[in-house]
Design a protein around this motif. Structure first.
Motif, short mmCIF file in Angstrom:
data_model
loop_
_atom_site.label_atom_id
_atom_site.label_comp_id
_atom_site.label_asym_id
_atom_site.label_seq_id
_atom_site.Cartn_x
_atom_site.Cartn_y
_atom_site.Cartn_z
N UNK A 407 -40.14 -26.12 89.60
CA UNK A 407 -40.64 -26.64 88.32
C UNK A 407 -41.47 -27.90 88.49
N UNK A 408 -41.00 -28.82 89.31
CA UNK A 408 -41.73 -30.08 89.48
C UNK A 408 -43.02 -29.85 90.28
N UNK A 409 -42.98 -28.87 91.18
CA UNK A 409 -44.17 -28.51 91.94
C UNK A 409 -45.20 -27.82 91.04
N UNK A 410 -44.76 -26.83 90.28
CA UNK A 410 -45.67 -26.15 89.36
C UNK A 410 -46.24 -27.13 88.33
N UNK A 411 -45.46 -28.12 87.98
CA UNK A 411 -45.94 -29.12 87.02
C UNK A 411 -47.03 -30.00 87.58
N UNK A 412 -47.18 -29.99 88.91
CA UNK A 412 -48.23 -30.78 89.54
C UNK A 412 -47.89 -32.24 89.72
N UNK A 413 -46.60 -32.59 89.61
CA UNK A 413 -46.23 -34.01 89.68
C UNK A 413 -45.46 -34.37 90.95
N UNK A 414 -45.09 -33.36 91.74
CA UNK A 414 -44.41 -33.62 93.02
C UNK A 414 -44.90 -32.65 94.08
N UNK A 415 -45.14 -33.17 95.28
CA UNK A 415 -45.46 -32.32 96.40
C UNK A 415 -44.25 -31.45 96.73
N UNK A 416 -44.50 -30.27 97.30
CA UNK A 416 -43.42 -29.33 97.56
C UNK A 416 -42.40 -29.90 98.54
N UNK A 417 -42.86 -30.59 99.56
CA UNK A 417 -41.94 -31.18 100.53
C UNK A 417 -40.95 -32.13 99.85
N UNK A 421 -36.80 -31.69 99.99
CA UNK A 421 -35.97 -32.77 100.54
C UNK A 421 -35.03 -33.31 99.47
N UNK A 422 -35.53 -33.49 98.28
CA UNK A 422 -34.73 -34.06 97.19
C UNK A 422 -33.59 -33.14 96.79
N UNK A 423 -33.86 -31.85 96.74
CA UNK A 423 -32.81 -30.89 96.43
C UNK A 423 -31.68 -30.97 97.45
#
Length: 441
Positions: A407-417, A421-423
């Protein structure tokens, strides 16, 4: 006329005295506790609290509600005294006093929730309505008094503890400094707000030993020139993905947006739309999950408390990493080096990119909630309907947390890496809460 009024009063008294008290049917309903949490959710949203501060509001309120239940059911629940950092004492019920612990738990949650959230009196209308229910539905006056007094005593204990967590001290600390390093975080459009809570690492943790207990690896080295570098690939991956979102991917991003204050700009007109923040969304999930498994009142209270504690520590861990690495958002990097007109699907929040707060706290909450309500609890999350976003269904709480990574990646606000890592670290923190805290015996 006076005789008639007297006659009607006598009839009312007789009718009320003959009616069987049914206050337990209402005040002991676990759904009422969930509605009470939702009420605080509304106050938090209405007063523009940031997600990190909101996690503090929910945690102390939920712990207050839990401590009442632990005192009333010591055979099944254990107090968090000497289990949470700095919590050394909580008021105990007076001996030989009859207390309705469910009613007292509701009140303690509200009293602490209001005290840490403010403004004063923001939940008074609600606690007054709970009192009226107790009176109208036959709770003995002595039990009402005893229960309300005990709720006040527990609330005072939790508030005294909360005041030593350094929150007030951080209110006067310095703001985040901006410089022109290409890799470093800078404010983003449209609000260009200053960085949120740069000193949250100074807040006392609850279960973690300290804010730096877990050593998060550094993000990929900044490099936008070498097409073979990890950093370059991360930038291109998110740019291309956002530029070609499917309807399903956009829905995933919107569903987990949880922006508590989105600034909308149309010409010279600006207005803010509000939604529950990430911790508020997860507390809504707690209520949905508790109802799904038909959890009783005490189990429901326990689920809220453990999840809130996991959220609280996870925010501290993530925010500590954010202000160690201070990395720029995808929007900043893409606008500066690739496409000045590019915009993410979601509005970029005002704090550094690495690590992802939502991914961290979602994974942490999922572990805590799973430990109370069980694994593979399939449910439909209806919490976003009130904000015009259609439901999503999940096979488990962990399944929901894993979707949040995308979700955060698709939103364009966080890089996938960052999301991955955060998960991982969110799971570690949630797992530590599960194993370190003894709540349900």
């Amino acid at each position: 006329m006076r005789r008639f009024l007297f006659f009607m009063l006598v009839l009312t008294v007789v009718f009320t005295s003959c009616k069987k008290p049914d206050y337990k049917n209402i005040l002991h309903d676990p759904a009422l506790y969930s509605r009470t949490v939702h009420e605080l959710n509304g106050v938090v949203m209405g007063n523009n609290f940031t997600p990190v501060v909101a996690s503090r509001n929910y945690a102390y309120a939920s712990i207050a509600g839990y401590e009442v239940i632990a005192a009333g059911d010591p055979g099944h629940y254990k107090s968090l005294v000497d289990q949470l950092n700095g919590l050394t004492k909580v008021a105990k019920p007076a001996p030989n006093q009859e207390i309705d612990y469910e009613y007292a738990s509701l009140l303690a949650f509200c009293k602490v929730g209001e005290a840490v959230t403010f403004p004063e009196g923001s939940l008074k209308y609600y606690t007054d309505s709970l009192h009226q229910i107790a009176v109208t539905h036959g709770m003995p006056s002595e039990v009402i008094t005893n229960s309300e007094n005990y709720a006040k005593a527990v609330s005072a204990s939790i508030m005294a503890w909360s005041k030593k967590d350094n929150y007030l001290k951080t209110r006067s600390m310095s703001k985040f400094s901006i410089n022109d390093s290409a890799w470093r975080w800078v404010p983003t459009p449209p609000a260009y707000s200053e960085a949120v809570e740069p000193h949250w690492s100074e807040i006392r943790t609850m279960v973690m030993h300290n804010a730096k207990e877990y050593s998060v690896p550094p993000p990929p080295v900044f490099d936008v020139k070498n097409k073979d570098s990890k950093y370059y690939k991360e930038v291109i991956y998110i740019k291309n993905s956002v530029d070609s979102l499917t309807a399903e991917q956009a829905h995933i991003a919107d569903f987990w947006d949880d922006n508590p204050g989105k600034l909308n700009v149309s010409g010279h007109v600006m207005f803010v739309t509000k939604k529950f923040s990430p911790p508020g969304h997860w507390l809504s999930i707690v209520g949905i999950g508790a109802k799904k498994v038909n959890a009783d009142f005490n189990t429901t209270v326990c689920a809220y408390a453990k999840t809130s504690i996991a959220l609280f520590d996870a925010f501290i861990e993530s925010w500590t990493a954010k202000y160690i690495y201070k990395t720029a958002r995808p929007e900043t990097i893409i606008n500066k080096f690739f496409d000045p007109n590019w915009r993410p699907h979601l509005q970029t929040p005002p704090f550094p990119e690495y690590t992802c707060g939502h991914c961290t706290i979602s994974a942490s909450a999922a572990e805590a909630l799973t430990s109370v309500l069980g694994d593979k609890v399939a449910y439909t999350d209806t919490s976003e309907l009130e904000f015009g976003i259609k439901n999503r269904s999940f096979k488990s709480f962990r399944d929901a947390a894993n979707e949040n990574v995308w979700a955060r990646f698709y939103g364009g606000i966080h890089f996938h890496n960052s999301c991955v890592v955060s998960n991982h670290f969110g799971k570690v923190i949630g797992d530590s809460v599960v194993w370190k805290l003894v709540m349900k015996k």
